[in-house]
Write a protein that holds these residues in place. Structure first.
Motif, PDB file in Angstrom:
ATOM      1  N   THR A 132     -24.123 -44.305 -16.004  1.00 50.69           N
ATOM      2  CA  THR A 132     -24.680 -42.966 -16.182  1.00 50.69           C
ATOM      3  C   THR A 132     -24.239 -42.361 -17.506  1.00 50.69           C
ATOM      4  O   THR A 132     -25.034 -41.751 -18.226  1.00 50.69           O
ATOM      5  N   LYS A 133     -22.953 -42.543 -17.853  1.00 53.79           N
ATOM      6  CA  LYS A 133     -22.448 -42.020 -19.119  1.00 53.79           C
ATOM      7  C   LYS A 133     -23.096 -42.721 -20.314  1.00 53.79           C
ATOM      8  O   LYS A 133     -23.422 -42.083 -21.317  1.00 53.79           O
ATOM      9  N   VAL A 134     -23.267 -44.027 -20.192  1.00 50.09           N
ATOM     10  CA  VAL A 134     -23.913 -44.781 -21.269  1.00 50.09           C
ATOM     11  C   VAL A 134     -25.342 -44.295 -21.470  1.00 50.09           C
ATOM     12  O   VAL A 134     -25.799 -44.082 -22.596  1.00 50.09           O
ATOM     13  N   GLN A 135     -26.064 -44.084 -20.363  1.00 53.24           N
ATOM     14  CA  GLN A 135     -27.445 -43.602 -20.449  1.00 53.24           C
ATOM     15  C   GLN A 135     -27.500 -42.218 -21.092  1.00 53.24           C
ATOM     16  O   GLN A 135     -28.377 -41.932 -21.902  1.00 53.24           O
ATOM     17  N   ARG A 136     -26.549 -41.363 -20.729  1.00 57.24           N
ATOM     18  CA  ARG A 136     -26.551 -40.000 -21.249  1.00 57.24           C
ATOM     19  C   ARG A 136     -26.287 -39.994 -22.768  1.00 57.24           C
ATOM     20  O   ARG A 136     -26.953 -39.294 -23.522  1.00 57.24           O
ATOM     21  N   VAL A 137     -25.307 -40.781 -23.186  1.00 59.46           N
ATOM     22  CA  VAL A 137     -24.982 -40.853 -24.613  1.00 59.46           C
ATOM     23  C   VAL A 137     -26.141 -41.449 -25.403  1.00 59.46           C
ATOM     24  O   VAL A 137     -26.536 -40.932 -26.449  1.00 59.46           O
ATOM     25  N   MET A 138     -26.695 -42.561 -24.890  1.00 64.91           N
ATOM     26  CA  MET A 138     -27.808 -43.211 -25.581  1.00 64.91           C
ATOM     27  C   MET A 138     -29.041 -42.318 -25.595  1.00 64.91           C
ATOM     28  O   MET A 138     -29.762 -42.242 -26.601  1.00 64.91           O
ATOM     29  N   GLY A 139     -29.302 -41.627 -24.477  1.00 70.08           N
ATOM     30  CA  GLY A 139     -30.458 -40.737 -24.415  1.00 70.08           C
ATOM     31  C   GLY A 139     -30.360 -39.619 -25.426  1.00 70.08           C
ATOM     32  O   GLY A 139     -31.328 -39.305 -26.130  1.00 70.08           O
ATOM     33  N   PHE A 140     -29.180 -39.019 -25.535  1.00 65.82           N
ATOM     34  CA  PHE A 140     -28.970 -37.931 -26.501  1.00 65.82           C
ATOM     35  C   PHE A 140     -29.079 -38.445 -27.936  1.00 65.82           C
ATOM     36  O   PHE A 140     -29.710 -37.818 -28.793  1.00 65.82           O
ATOM     37  N   ALA A 141     -28.464 -39.608 -28.195  1.00 72.05           N
ATOM     38  CA  ALA A 141     -28.504 -40.186 -29.540  1.00 72.05           C
ATOM     39  C   ALA A 141     -29.933 -40.506 -29.967  1.00 72.05           C
ATOM     40  O   ALA A 141     -30.329 -40.258 -31.113  1.00 72.05           O
ATOM     41  N   LEU A 142     -30.721 -41.051 -29.044  1.00 69.14           N
ATOM     42  CA  LEU A 142     -32.106 -41.382 -29.361  1.00 69.14           C
ATOM     43  C   LEU A 142     -32.936 -40.116 -29.578  1.00 69.14           C
ATOM     44  O   LEU A 142     -33.832 -40.095 -30.430  1.00 69.14           O
ATOM     45  N   VAL A 278     -35.892 -39.426 -23.160  1.00 70.43           N
ATOM     46  CA  VAL A 278     -36.114 -38.576 -21.996  1.00 70.43           C
ATOM     47  C   VAL A 278     -35.939 -39.371 -20.702  1.00 70.43           C
ATOM     48  O   VAL A 278     -35.339 -38.882 -19.732  1.00 70.43           O
ATOM     49  N   SER A 279     -36.429 -40.611 -20.688  1.00 73.39           N
ATOM     50  CA  SER A 279     -36.304 -41.454 -19.488  1.00 73.39           C
ATOM     51  C   SER A 279     -34.841 -41.705 -19.157  1.00 73.39           C
ATOM     52  O   SER A 279     -34.436 -41.654 -17.987  1.00 73.39           O
ATOM     53  N   MET A 280     -34.025 -41.983 -20.190  1.00 70.67           N
ATOM     54  CA  MET A 280     -32.606 -42.236 -19.965  1.00 70.67           C
ATOM     55  C   MET A 280     -31.892 -40.999 -19.437  1.00 70.67           C
ATOM     56  O   MET A 280     -31.075 -41.077 -18.521  1.00 70.67           O
ATOM     57  N   LEU A 281     -32.185 -39.842 -20.023  1.00 79.28           N
ATOM     58  CA  LEU A 281     -31.533 -38.601 -19.605  1.00 79.28           C
ATOM     59  C   LEU A 281     -31.911 -38.240 -18.171  1.00 79.28           C
ATOM     60  O   LEU A 281     -31.070 -37.799 -17.384  1.00 79.28           O
ATOM     61  N   ILE A 282     -33.182 -38.431 -17.829  1.00 80.80           N
ATOM     62  CA  ILE A 282     -33.631 -38.153 -16.463  1.00 80.80           C
ATOM     63  C   ILE A 282     -32.944 -39.095 -15.476  1.00 80.80           C
ATOM     64  O   ILE A 282     -32.469 -38.680 -14.419  1.00 80.80           O
ATOM     65  N   ASP A 287     -28.842 -40.225 -11.284  1.00 81.09           N
ATOM     66  CA  ASP A 287     -27.672 -40.975 -10.834  1.00 81.09           C
ATOM     67  C   ASP A 287     -26.506 -40.043 -10.547  1.00 81.09           C
ATOM     68  O   ASP A 287     -25.764 -40.223  -9.578  1.00 81.09           O
ATOM     69  N   LYS A 288     -26.341 -39.001 -11.390  1.00 84.15           N
ATOM     70  CA  LYS A 288     -25.256 -38.042 -11.198  1.00 84.15           C
ATOM     71  C   LYS A 288     -25.451 -37.278  -9.897  1.00 84.15           C
ATOM     72  O   LYS A 288     -24.520 -37.076  -9.122  1.00 84.15           O
ATOM     73  N   LYS A 289     -26.696 -36.852  -9.635  1.00 84.68           N
ATOM     74  CA  LYS A 289     -27.001 -36.113  -8.413  1.00 84.68           C
ATOM     75  C   LYS A 289     -26.754 -36.987  -7.191  1.00 84.68           C
ATOM     76  O   LYS A 289     -26.224 -36.541  -6.175  1.00 84.68           O
ATOM     77  N   SER A 290     -27.153 -38.271  -7.309  1.00 89.38           N
ATOM     78  CA  SER A 290     -26.955 -39.198  -6.194  1.00 89.38           C
ATOM     79  C   SER A 290     -25.474 -39.378  -5.894  1.00 89.38           C
ATOM     80  O   SER A 290     -25.053 -39.420  -4.739  1.00 89.38           O
ATOM     81  N   ASP A 291     -24.662 -39.491  -6.960  1.00 86.12           N
ATOM     82  CA  ASP A 291     -23.215 -39.652  -6.790  1.00 86.12           C
ATOM     83  C   ASP A 291     -22.607 -38.405  -6.135  1.00 86.12           C
ATOM     84  O   ASP A 291     -21.723 -38.505  -5.284  1.00 86.12           O
TER      85      ASP A 291
END
Length: 306
Positions: A132-142, A278-282, A287-291
């Motif tokens: 989840t953290k990797v997706q968030r960082v990559m999503g923001f960077a992209l 946007v797909s990564m951030l969503i 995943d965060k909500k599920s956790d």
């Protein structure tokens, strides 16, 4: 050197098809091949790999088509379907784009090798990281990358270029960058959009991203697919049909990409990067909500026991 790459790809595909056909024949002889709609899988393969050839990717759209068209592939078999079924289309994309789009051989070979090594060595490391953290960082960077590329395309800031190869420090950055992207693939992070961003900021032509990113995946996927085949964790008939019809989608899209003016191609790359961001951030938020829901449920259970 390009011929050497193609020899490697040919060997990988020969091994892949040997394992695939052997498994398919054994399962068919046992009467255990799944019943599935040729039309539904055919449409899915052609459409998703058409967009894959444009750089958008085929994995997520295939999952969506499976639900929308009710193809009947079980969720636990989707990873196998995506990898085994899309291996042929991705290999075709790699061969075609390395033929129609010029890339300096040293740049191509070293970046492909880096992604393969990164995927191999990174599997153990990336599997331990918080996806989840990797997706968030990559999503923001992209997303930031997409904004900068948009400003550059509109003439508000310099960026991009028309080079077909890298040298010196830029080549080293390209190798390290693709090594990291190869490792990130083992964490479920797609290589296409980040690779587009990487080559753009290194001053390469946007078109050069296509042979590099598709060549990287073509080097990885045959080996990855063999694992799914040997474990029987994939739908045989669906994977076969997805690959065959996917090849048709690749050939149609290749003509379009090849004939697109550079400015249109540049904006296509920008759209793909924003879409992936946007797909990564969503996905990260889901995943965060599920956790959080899982944690809350666990706390309730503990309170109930107490």
């Amino acid at each position: 050197m390009l011929n050497f790459i193609r020899v490697v790809w040919a060997v990988l595909m020969a091994f892949y098809y040997y394992v695939f056909i052997k498994d398919y024949r054994i399962v068919k002889a046992a009467g255990q091949i799944e019943e599935i709609s040729i039309a539904k899988v055919g449409i899915t393969g052609a459409v998703t790999n058409f967009f894959d050839t444009l750089g958008i990717g085929s994995f997520a759209p295939t999952v969506a088509f499976n639900k929308f068209l009710k193809m009947g592939v079980r969720d636990k078999e989707l990873p196998g379907l995506l990898n085994v079924g899309d291996t042929l289309p991705v290999m075709l994309e790699a061969v075609i784009f390395t033929t129609v789009i010029a890339v300096e051989p040293i740049t191509l070979v070293t970046m492909l090798a880096a992604s393969a090594i990164g995927s191999w060595l990174g599997a153990g490391i990336m599997s331990k990281m918080d996806e989840t953290k990797v997706q968030r960082v990559m999503g923001f960077a992209l997303f930031v990358t997409g904004i900068l590329m948009s400003l550059s395309a509109m003439g508000y800031m310099p960026g991009g270029g028309d080079a077909i190869g890298l040298t010196g420090g830029k080549l080293i950055i390209g190798i390290v960058g693709n090594f990291i992207l190869g490792a990130l693939m083992t964490a479920g992070i797609g290589l296409y959009a980040p690779c587009m961003a990487l080559v753009y900021f290194l001053g390469l032509s946007p078109a050069v991203a296509f042979p590099i990113m598709m060549g990287s995946c073509a080097t990885l996927m045959p080996v990855c697919s063999v694992k799914f085949i040997k474990e029987g964790a994939y739908p045989r008939k669906a994977a076969l049909l997805l690959g065959l019809f996917g090849a048709i989608g690749v050939f149609i899209a290749t003509y379009i990409v090849k004939s697109l003016p550079l400015d249109i191609l540049r904006w296509l790359v920008i759209v793909v990067i924003f879409y992936t961001s946007v797909s990564m951030l969503i996905s990260a938020n889901k995943d965060k909500k599920s956790d959080m829901d899982t944690s809350i449920e666990g706390a309730k259970n503990e309170d109930g026991e107490n």
